[in-house]
Scaffold this motif. Structure first.
Motif, PDB file in Angstrom:
ATOM      1  N   PHE A  71      46.586  26.008  30.921  1.00 16.79           N
ATOM      2  CA  PHE A  71      47.148  26.672  32.087  1.00 16.79           C
ATOM      3  C   PHE A  71      46.078  26.860  33.156  1.00 16.79           C
ATOM      4  O   PHE A  71      44.902  27.042  32.832  1.00 16.79           O
ATOM      5  N   LYS A  72      46.480  26.822  34.401  1.00 16.95           N
ATOM      6  CA  LYS A  72      45.608  27.210  35.502  1.00 16.95           C
ATOM      7  C   LYS A  72      45.727  28.735  35.588  1.00 16.95           C
ATOM      8  O   LYS A  72      46.815  29.269  35.803  1.00 16.95           O
ATOM      9  N   VAL A  73      44.606  29.422  35.414  1.00 18.97           N
ATOM     10  CA  VAL A  73      44.625  30.878  35.284  1.00 18.97           C
ATOM     11  C   VAL A  73      43.927  31.537  36.467  1.00 18.97           C
ATOM     12  O   VAL A  73      42.823  31.144  36.849  1.00 18.97           O
ATOM     13  N   THR A  74      44.592  32.545  37.023  1.00 19.56           N
ATOM     14  CA  THR A  74      44.013  33.356  38.091  1.00 19.56           C
ATOM     15  C   THR A  74      44.054  34.815  37.671  1.00 19.56           C
ATOM     16  O   THR A  74      45.049  35.278  37.111  1.00 19.56           O
ATOM     17  N   LEU A  75      42.981  35.525  37.937  1.00 22.26           N
ATOM     18  CA  LEU A  75      42.917  36.961  37.699  1.00 22.26           C
ATOM     19  C   LEU A  75      42.727  37.661  39.037  1.00 22.26           C
ATOM     20  O   LEU A  75      41.852  37.284  39.817  1.00 22.26           O
ATOM     21  N   ASP A  76      43.552  38.649  39.306  1.00 22.58           N
ATOM     22  CA  ASP A  76      43.422  39.454  40.524  1.00 22.58           C
ATOM     23  C   ASP A  76      42.648  40.716  40.155  1.00 22.58           C
ATOM     24  O   ASP A  76      43.186  41.604  39.491  1.00 22.58           O
ATOM     25  N   VAL A  77      41.392  40.783  40.569  1.00 26.35           N
ATOM     26  CA  VAL A  77      40.522  41.896  40.158  1.00 26.35           C
ATOM     27  C   VAL A  77      41.033  43.253  40.634  1.00 26.35           C
ATOM     28  O   VAL A  77      40.701  44.275  40.040  1.00 26.35           O
ATOM     29  N   LYS A  78      41.872  43.272  41.662  1.00 26.25           N
ATOM     30  CA  LYS A  78      42.441  44.543  42.123  1.00 26.25           C
ATOM     31  C   LYS A  78      43.468  45.081  41.131  1.00 26.25           C
ATOM     32  O   LYS A  78      43.826  46.256  41.196  1.00 26.25           O
ATOM     33  N   CYS A  79      43.933  44.228  40.241  1.00 25.61           N
ATOM     34  CA  CYS A  79      44.976  44.609  39.288  1.00 25.61           C
ATOM     35  C   CYS A  79      44.484  44.599  37.847  1.00 25.61           C
ATOM     36  O   CYS A  79      45.271  44.483  36.914  1.00 25.61           O
ATOM     37  N   ILE A  80      43.172  44.719  37.683  1.00 23.29           N
ATOM     38  CA  ILE A  80      42.573  44.711  36.346  1.00 23.29           C
ATOM     39  C   ILE A  80      41.672  45.930  36.204  1.00 23.29           C
ATOM     40  O   ILE A  80      40.796  46.162  37.039  1.00 23.29           O
ATOM     41  N   GLY A  81      41.896  46.684  35.147  1.00 24.73           N
ATOM     42  CA  GLY A  81      41.037  47.829  34.866  1.00 24.73           C
ATOM     43  C   GLY A  81      39.744  47.375  34.205  1.00 24.73           C
ATOM     44  O   GLY A  81      39.740  46.443  33.405  1.00 24.73           O
ATOM     45  N   VAL A  82      38.650  48.014  34.574  1.00 25.62           N
ATOM     46  CA  VAL A  82      37.351  47.699  33.977  1.00 25.62           C
ATOM     47  C   VAL A  82      36.589  49.005  33.795  1.00 25.62           C
ATOM     48  O   VAL A  82      36.254  49.670  34.780  1.00 25.62           O
ATOM     49  N   THR A  83      36.328  49.377  32.546  1.00 24.27           N
ATOM     50  CA  THR A  83      35.570  50.603  32.302  1.00 24.27           C
ATOM     51  C   THR A  83      34.068  50.326  32.258  1.00 24.27           C
ATOM     52  O   THR A  83      33.285  51.153  32.667  1.00 24.27           O
ATOM     53  N   ASN A  84      33.685  49.161  31.765  1.00 24.48           N
ATOM     54  CA  ASN A  84      32.274  48.799  31.678  1.00 24.48           C
ATOM     55  C   ASN A  84      32.004  47.668  32.666  1.00 24.48           C
ATOM     56  O   ASN A  84      32.158  46.494  32.365  1.00 24.48           O
ATOM     57  N   LYS A  85      31.591  48.037  33.860  1.00 25.34           N
ATOM     58  CA  LYS A  85      31.397  47.052  34.931  1.00 25.34           C
ATOM     59  C   LYS A  85      30.249  46.090  34.640  1.00 25.34           C
ATOM     60  O   LYS A  85      30.305  44.926  35.011  1.00 25.34           O
ATOM     61  N   THR A  86      29.207  46.564  33.957  1.00 26.41           N
ATOM     62  CA  THR A  86      28.092  45.688  33.597  1.00 26.41           C
ATOM     63  C   THR A  86      28.564  44.596  32.654  1.00 26.41           C
ATOM     64  O   THR A  86      28.246  43.419  32.839  1.00 26.41           O
ATOM     65  N   LYS A  87      29.334  44.982  31.647  1.00 22.44           N
ATOM     66  CA  LYS A  87      29.870  44.004  30.705  1.00 22.44           C
ATOM     67  C   LYS A  87      30.827  43.041  31.410  1.00 22.44           C
ATOM     68  O   LYS A  87      30.858  41.850  31.103  1.00 22.44           O
ATOM     69  N   PHE A  88      31.597  43.543  32.388  1.00 23.89           N
ATOM     70  CA  PHE A  88      32.550  42.689  33.084  1.00 23.89           C
ATOM     71  C   PHE A  88      31.850  41.610  33.906  1.00 23.89           C
ATOM     72  O   PHE A  88      32.403  40.532  34.102  1.00 23.89           O
ATOM     73  N   THR A  89      30.646  41.879  34.357  1.00 21.37           N
ATOM     74  CA  THR A  89      29.878  40.848  35.061  1.00 21.37           C
ATOM     75  C   THR A  89      29.672  39.640  34.152  1.00 21.37           C
ATOM     76  O   THR A  89      29.868  38.492  34.562  1.00 21.37           O
TER      77      THR A  89
END
Length: 90
Positions: free
Chosen positions: A57-75
Motif C-alpha cells: 500500500f502507498k501509506v501516508t501519515l498525517d502528523v496532526k492526527c497522530i498522538g506522540v508521547t515520546n517525541k524523541t523516540k518518534f524522531t
C-alpha cells in the motif's frame, strides 16, 4: 464520533493489518492508498504503517492526527517509516 459504516474490524496486535479480514476487505476493493492516524505514533500507528507498506500500500501519515508521547523516540520512528516508503502530511 459518528459511525459512517457498518464495516468494523477489531485487532489483537499492534498492526491493524494483523486482522486478515481487514486486509482481505481492502484487497477485494482494490484499495491502493491508506492514510493512517491514531493515538500512538510509536506503537500501533508505526506497526500498521510498516505492515501496510510491506503489503504494497502507498501509506501516508498525517502528523496532526497522530498522538506522540515520546517525541524523541518518534524522531527515530519517523526515520524508519520514511525508509519503508511511508510519507508524511503536515
Amino acid at each position: 464520533m459518528s459511525l459512517v459504516s457498518d464495516h468494523i474490524f477489531e485487532k489483537r496486535w499492534a498492526s491493524c493489518l494483523s486482522n486478515t479480514a481487514l486486509l482481505t476487505f481492502l484487497k477485494e476493493r482494490e484499495v491502493r492508498k491508506l492514510e493512517i492516524i491514531g493515538v500512538d505514533g510509536n506503537g500501533c500507528v508505526k506497526a500498521s504503517a510498516l505492515a501496510a507498506a510491506r503489503f504494497g500500500f502507498k501509506v501516508t501519515l498525517d502528523v496532526k492526527c497522530i498522538g506522540v508521547t515520546n517525541k524523541t523516540k518518534f524522531t527515530k520512528t519517523k526515520e524508519k517509516l520514511l525508509a519503508a516508503g511511508v510519507s508524511f502530511a503536515n
